[in-house]
Design a protein around this motif. Structure first.
Motif, short mmCIF file in Angstrom:
data_model
loop_
_atom_site.label_atom_id
_atom_site.label_comp_id
_atom_site.label_asym_id
_atom_site.label_seq_id
_atom_site.Cartn_x
_atom_site.Cartn_y
_atom_site.Cartn_z
N LEU A 26 0.83 -1.20 0.00
CA LEU A 26 0.00 0.00 0.00
C LEU A 26 0.87 1.25 0.00
N MET A 27 0.41 2.28 -0.70
CA MET A 27 0.93 3.64 -0.56
C MET A 27 -0.21 4.46 0.03
N ILE A 28 0.10 5.31 1.02
CA ILE A 28 -0.97 6.05 1.68
C ILE A 28 -0.46 7.39 2.17
N GLY A 29 -1.29 8.43 2.05
CA GLY A 29 -0.89 9.74 2.51
C GLY A 29 -2.05 10.71 2.52
N SER A 30 -1.74 11.96 2.84
CA SER A 30 -2.77 13.00 2.92
C SER A 30 -2.15 14.34 2.60
N ASN A 31 -3.00 15.38 2.60
CA ASN A 31 -2.56 16.72 2.20
C ASN A 31 -2.41 17.64 3.41
N SER A 32 -1.74 18.76 3.19
CA SER A 32 -1.39 19.63 4.31
C SER A 32 -2.54 20.50 4.79
N ASP A 33 -3.63 20.63 4.00
CA ASP A 33 -4.78 21.40 4.48
C ASP A 33 -6.07 20.63 4.20
N GLU A 34 -6.13 19.41 4.71
CA GLU A 34 -7.34 18.60 4.55
C GLU A 34 -8.53 19.23 5.27
N ALA A 35 -8.27 20.11 6.24
CA ALA A 35 -9.38 20.76 6.96
C ALA A 35 -10.26 21.56 6.01
N SER A 36 -9.80 21.79 4.80
CA SER A 36 -10.61 22.53 3.82
C SER A 36 -11.92 21.82 3.51
N VAL A 37 -12.01 20.51 3.77
CA VAL A 37 -13.21 19.75 3.42
C VAL A 37 -14.11 19.48 4.62
N LEU A 38 -13.68 19.90 5.81
CA LEU A 38 -14.43 19.50 7.01
C LEU A 38 -15.83 20.09 7.09
N ASP A 39 -16.08 21.19 6.38
CA ASP A 39 -17.43 21.73 6.33
C ASP A 39 -18.41 20.69 5.79
N TYR A 40 -17.92 19.89 4.83
CA TYR A 40 -18.77 18.85 4.25
C TYR A 40 -19.21 17.83 5.30
N PHE A 41 -18.33 17.58 6.27
CA PHE A 41 -18.64 16.63 7.33
C PHE A 41 -19.38 17.30 8.49
N GLY A 42 -19.68 18.59 8.36
CA GLY A 42 -20.37 19.28 9.43
C GLY A 42 -19.48 19.57 10.63
N VAL A 43 -18.17 19.72 10.39
CA VAL A 43 -17.21 19.94 11.47
C VAL A 43 -16.69 21.37 11.40
N ASP A 44 -16.81 22.10 12.50
CA ASP A 44 -16.23 23.43 12.64
C ASP A 44 -15.01 23.30 13.54
#
Length: 515
Positions: free
Chosen positions: A314-332
């Motif tokens: 497996l290769m796995i990772g994430s981005n440095s400003d993933e918080a940009s999508v948290l509105d979609y999850f209803g997270v402030d």
């Protein structure tokens, strides 16, 4: 004489554009020197009596079927997909089980690696034909690229006692979208050699909910052996929905449509298709699969923490400003931090110390990002290491040169995709900021790592080749490849990256996941 050669090449390509599959003959297109086949049905239309049933085989056809137009996408919110999902998904229909193929050669001297893309969109929007996912640039590097559509929203994930009663004990299906992806992989196993692909070297890769799908299929007994390695881009750590909870939601949806308590499966299937996608919370679906059915018997996180996943690289990772999508999850993020400060000042002070941030908005954004996205690659890498399977962990932190004022906190959720697909030359960003020569050169470096993984990675691999040699993740060294570093378009190896804070979050997750 030159005209004769050109005509001979055109005739040869015309012959090669006609491919015989197990279900019938297809006619594709040429895109410069690449072969493209669009809108290939990989399963029967899941409509009518087949709604909320496992995908069924395609009926073979006579003659030649044109594979020159994109297939329909599942029902969804078009405006939302255009704004946040990567573009216009095209026509909508329950009849949406189609895939697309780009291949550089249908008759290669050696079978080519296959890369199968699962699009993201919270399991409620998206399509395999969106501009960022065009497989031309990857295929030009010597792989066969497959993208696909699958059932979304309530068509893709649904539980209701009336539907579940139709299955034998232990055989209930609720994760129809995951089963669609399994059906596509089965189609690929049957047919991809006709397109020049190697059925023994299939990389499944995806982003966001597509990445969650890769992880879920790594845990599904029904998917074992259908793919041989996986790339997980920005998967989130939200827990799967238990089957009983999903059934309760199904009952609420039926009540919302004024169906009787003793509603039959047939009555549920008679509901118009376009009535589901507008449903909002609490009737909308969580952006995760359902655990407890025959497709996903145990929650994905439990399976990885117990080391019971399929034994593949497996290769796995994430981005440095993933918080940009948290509105979609209803997270402030700021509200979450304020709640933490009021309820547990020790935890709040610990976070300030770990992050060395004194602005609650910035601190909340970083904490939410790491709890939701950054810790999962570490958990998966550790699990892979524990079972003796290789994993490569990355951190994407590059923002295009002409848009850095728009992204002051780093790379947004999904912004790595055109770099992975190397589609910056053809993809127009929504911001209308042009990509620079440096951006495009960096995209070539990034996509080269993905190609190297598809071509080279095996259970015996110790590294991947690229701009810098990328070693597998090992517990003692804890090496992460940073793709982009402080604005520079370069790859940098980092040891013990975010180690302190991620260890804390991993412990917090373990306390919430019962093994």
């Amino acid at each position: 004489m030159e005209r004769c050669f050109i005509r001979e090449a055109e005739m040869k390509n015309e012959r090669r554009l006609r491919i015989m599959t197990a279900e019938g003959e297809l006619r594709g297109l040429m895109d410069e020197d690449l072969f493209v086949f669009k809108g290939i049905p990989y399963a029967a239309a899941p409509t009518g009596a087949l709604r909320w049933r496992p995908p069924q085989p395609v009926q073979p056809w006579q003659g030649v079927r044109n594979a020159t137009e994109w297939g329909a996408a599942s029902w969804q919110n078009r405006d939302f997909c255009v704004a946040a999902g990567g573009g216009d998904p095209g026509c909508f229909s329950e009849d949406c089980l189609y895939l697309n193929i780009w291949t550089p050669d249908v008759e290669p001297s050696r079978p080519l690696p296959v890369m199968v893309w699962l699009h993201g969109g919270g399991f409620t929007m998206g399509a395999g034909n969106l501009d960022p996912y065009r497989g031309k640039a990857l295929a030009a590097q010597g792989v066969v690229v497959v993208t696909l559509n699958y059932r979304l929203g309530h068509f893709g994930f649904f539980a209701h006692p009336a539907l579940d009663a139709q299955y034998p004990v232990g055989g209930v299906i609720n994760n129809f979208a995951l089963l669609d992806k399994i059906a596509a992989l089965q189609w690929i196993q049957r047919n991809i050699p006709a397109f020049g692909g190697d059925r023994h070297n299939i990389t499944l890769f995806g982003e966001s909910s597509g990445a969650r799908s890769v992880l879920s299929l790594c845990c599904s007994p029904l998917a074992e052996g259908l793919f041989h390695k996986g790339i997980v881009q920005s998967a989130y750590s939200l827990p799967d929905v238990p089957q009983k909870q999903a059934q309760q939601l199904g009952l609420q949806v039926a009540a919302h449509f004024n169906l009787p308590e003793n509603v039959s499966a047939e009555q549920l299937r008679e509901l118009p298709a376009d009535r589901f996608w507008p449903l909002e919370r609490p009737l909308a679906l969580a952006p995760v699969p359902i655990s407890g059915d025959a497709v996903l018997p145990k929650p994905m996180l439990n399976t990885f923490m117990a080391g019971k996943q399929h034994r593949i690289p497996l290769m796995i990772g994430s981005n440095s400003d993933e918080a940009s999508v948290l509105d979609y999850f209803g997270v402030d993020p700021t509200a979450v931090l304020k709640q933490m400060r009021s309820k547990n000042r020790i935890s709040y002070r610990l976070m300030k110390w770990l992050y060395d941030l004194h602005d609650d908005a910035l601190l909340g954004r970083a904490v939410a990002r790491d709890m939701a996205f950054t810790v999962l690659p570490l958990i998966v890498a550790q699990s892979q290491y524990n079972i003796g399977m290789p994993a490569w962990r990355y951190w994407f932190d590059y923002v295009s040169e002409n848009a850095r004022d728009l992204y002051p906190h780093g790379t947004w959720h999904g912004n790595e995709i055109p770099y992975v697909f190397n589609t910056l030359d053809t993809f127009t960003p929504l911001t209308e900021r042009t990509y620079s020569a440096q951006d495009k050169a960096f995209a070539a470096k990034v996509s080269a790592y993905w190609i190297a993984f598809a071509r080279e990675a095996s259970e015996f691999s110790a590294h991947l080749t690229g701009e810098v040699d990328w070693p597998v993740w090992r517990a003692g060294e804890d090496i992460t490849l940073a793709l982009g570093d402080r604005g520079k378009a370069e790859a940098v190896l980092k040891k013990k990256f975010m180690r302190g804070r991620l260890r804390l979050f991993r412990l917090m997750m373990r306390s919430h996941v019962k093994l």
